[in-house]
Write a protein that holds these residues in place. Sequence first.
Motif, short mmCIF file in Angstrom:
data_model
loop_
_atom_site.label_atom_id
_atom_site.label_comp_id
_atom_site.label_asym_id
_atom_site.label_seq_id
_atom_site.Cartn_x
_atom_site.Cartn_y
_atom_site.Cartn_z
N SER A 48 -0.95 14.65 39.91
CA SER A 48 -0.08 15.04 38.80
C SER A 48 0.45 16.46 39.02
CB SER A 48 -0.87 14.96 37.49
OG SER A 48 -0.11 15.47 36.43
N ASP A 49 -0.44 17.37 39.41
CA ASP A 49 -0.02 18.75 39.67
C ASP A 49 0.97 18.81 40.82
OD1 ASP A 49 -1.68 19.59 37.65
OD2 ASP A 49 -3.24 20.39 38.98
N LEU A 53 4.70 20.24 40.58
CA LEU A 53 5.16 21.30 41.47
C LEU A 53 6.42 20.86 42.22
CD1 LEU A 53 4.82 24.04 42.86
CD2 LEU A 53 3.35 22.90 44.53
N ALA A 54 6.43 19.64 42.71
CA ALA A 54 7.60 19.13 43.43
C ALA A 54 8.82 19.10 42.52
CB ALA A 54 7.31 17.74 43.99
N THR A 55 8.62 18.69 41.28
CA THR A 55 9.72 18.66 40.31
C THR A 55 10.21 20.08 40.02
OG1 THR A 55 8.83 16.66 39.32
CG2 THR A 55 10.40 17.92 38.00
N HIS A 60 14.31 24.36 40.81
CA HIS A 60 14.59 25.78 41.01
C HIS A 60 15.13 26.11 42.40
CE1 HIS A 60 12.22 25.84 37.35
NE2 HIS A 60 12.87 26.97 37.08
N LEU A 61 14.76 25.35 43.39
CA LEU A 61 15.25 25.65 44.74
C LEU A 61 16.51 24.88 45.08
CD1 LEU A 61 11.91 25.79 46.76
CD2 LEU A 61 13.25 27.69 45.85
N PHE A 62 16.65 23.69 44.51
CA PHE A 62 17.80 22.84 44.78
C PHE A 62 18.39 22.35 43.46
CE2 PHE A 62 14.59 22.14 48.12
CZ PHE A 62 15.25 22.72 49.18
N PRO A 63 18.95 23.24 42.64
CA PRO A 63 19.38 22.83 41.31
C PRO A 63 20.49 21.78 41.31
CG PRO A 63 20.01 25.11 41.75
CD PRO A 63 19.19 24.64 42.91
N GLY A 64 21.32 21.72 42.34
CA GLY A 64 22.41 20.74 42.36
C GLY A 64 21.96 19.34 42.69
N PRO A 69 14.31 12.98 44.09
CA PRO A 69 12.97 13.54 44.15
C PRO A 69 12.64 14.04 45.55
CG PRO A 69 12.87 11.16 44.09
CD PRO A 69 14.31 11.54 43.93
N PRO A 70 11.87 15.14 45.65
CA PRO A 70 11.50 15.64 46.97
C PRO A 70 10.58 14.66 47.68
CG PRO A 70 10.30 16.79 45.26
CD PRO A 70 11.28 15.89 44.58
N SER A 71 10.65 14.63 48.97
CA SER A 71 9.80 13.69 49.71
C SER A 71 8.79 14.45 50.55
CB SER A 71 10.67 12.82 50.63
OG SER A 71 11.24 13.62 51.63
#
Length: 109
Positions: A48-49, A53-55, A60-64, A69-71
């Motif tokens: 869950s954490d 963190l990924a979200t 914040h790093l890739f706002p566009g 979802p990050p992989s």
Amino acid sequence: MAEVEDLKQEIKQLKYENRSLHVLANNYSTGMKRKLDELQESEGRIQSDRQRLATYLQRHLFPGSSSVPPSIEASNTLSSMPPALMPSAPMPSASRVLPRSGSSREQPL
């Protein structure tokens, strides 16, 4: 008759040992089940954490691109990059890092 009495005593002793071993095995099993449950709960919190963190990083790093979802593969590709291609912070100059030739080797705590 004496041999029968000895065998009866031995049976009593074995039954007592059997009960003691049963209690020990039950206590061990209960303790291991509790630890397994704690580990599974901890793993769930970690997952869950990690997702939170990924979200957060995605926002914040890739706002566009917040809809993607990050992989895990993305983080693995960074760790497998050669050091020359990896992004890095500028190195501090040697004068900041290395002590001057006249300075003492002892440093205050």
